[in-house]
Design an enzyme around this catalytic site. Sequence first.
Site, mmCIF file in Angstrom:
data_model
loop_
_atom_site.group_PDB
_atom_site.id
_atom_site.type_symbol
_atom_site.label_atom_id
_atom_site.label_comp_id
_atom_site.label_asym_id
_atom_site.label_seq_id
_atom_site.Cartn_x
_atom_site.Cartn_y
_atom_site.Cartn_z
ATOM 1 N N HIS A 52 -3.699 -6.765 1.524
ATOM 2 C CA HIS A 52 -3.356 -8.184 1.486
ATOM 3 C C HIS A 52 -3.297 -8.710 2.918
ATOM 4 O O HIS A 52 -3.130 -7.940 3.872
ATOM 5 C CB HIS A 52 -2.005 -8.391 0.816
ATOM 6 C CG HIS A 52 -2.012 -8.111 -0.654
ATOM 7 N ND1 HIS A 52 -0.967 -8.471 -1.466
ATOM 8 C CD2 HIS A 52 -2.921 -7.508 -1.463
ATOM 9 C CE1 HIS A 52 -1.229 -8.110 -2.709
ATOM 10 N NE2 HIS A 52 -2.408 -7.510 -2.732
ATOM 11 N N GLU B 100 -1.080 -10.251 4.752
ATOM 12 C CA GLU B 100 0.096 -9.916 5.561
ATOM 13 C C GLU B 100 0.068 -8.448 5.988
ATOM 14 O O GLU B 100 0.409 -8.123 7.129
ATOM 15 C CB GLU B 100 1.388 -10.210 4.784
ATOM 16 C CG GLU B 100 1.559 -11.651 4.387
ATOM 17 C CD GLU B 100 0.892 -12.012 3.054
ATOM 18 O OE1 GLU B 100 1.090 -13.148 2.597
ATOM 19 O OE2 GLU B 100 0.185 -11.159 2.457
ATOM 20 N N CYS C 142 3.579 -11.561 -1.533
ATOM 21 C CA CYS C 142 3.990 -10.876 -2.755
ATOM 22 C C CYS C 142 5.153 -9.936 -2.417
ATOM 23 O O CYS C 142 5.482 -9.745 -1.242
ATOM 24 C CB CYS C 142 2.809 -10.109 -3.344
ATOM 25 S SG CYS C 142 2.368 -8.632 -2.393
ATOM 26 N N CYS D 77 4.218 -7.240 0.207
ATOM 27 C CA CYS D 77 4.072 -7.765 1.566
ATOM 28 C C CYS D 77 5.410 -8.241 2.123
ATOM 29 O O CYS D 77 5.686 -8.066 3.319
ATOM 30 C CB CYS D 77 3.048 -8.893 1.591
ATOM 31 S SG CYS D 77 1.380 -8.312 1.195
#
Length: 155
Positions: free
Chosen positions: A54, A56, A84, A87
């Site tokens: 992801h 991040e 999320c 993260c």
Amino acid sequence: MPLDHDHFMGLALEESRKALEEGNVPVGSVIVRDGKVLGRGRNRASSDTDPTAHAEMVAIRDACRRLGTTDLSGATCYTAMEPCPMCGWALQEAKVSRVVLGARHAGMRRTDYGDYAIEKLMRMTRRTMEVVTGVRVPECEAIRRSWKGWREPPG
């Protein structure tokens, strides 16, 4: 140097556009400390066949590699989409002090995360992280909705 939320969210949006061009969910992030970009990331989950890639996570990995440390104390993560839970926890583990959000799951009426919000994760784990919201929200929501897999929730 004071933080320029608009400028740094613009960099996260640039990363979002790159993610989209590469066939990934269009989310980008940058890690900043003292006005300097420490790390950049964009969603690479599809292109890297890595569900943890992801935006991040990629930005955290980039910053930590560049600095040779896992301690990002005093840093700010600018991200085009609310992190999320995975993260959000990684930001905590890296000791990132602040997260600046563009789009939010609730604002986009996403149901796949239930009633999740980064603030709820912080309360649940008794951790603290400053959360700044409302930065370039229309642009962040628009790019997220541009992804081919986006479906507008009913209602």
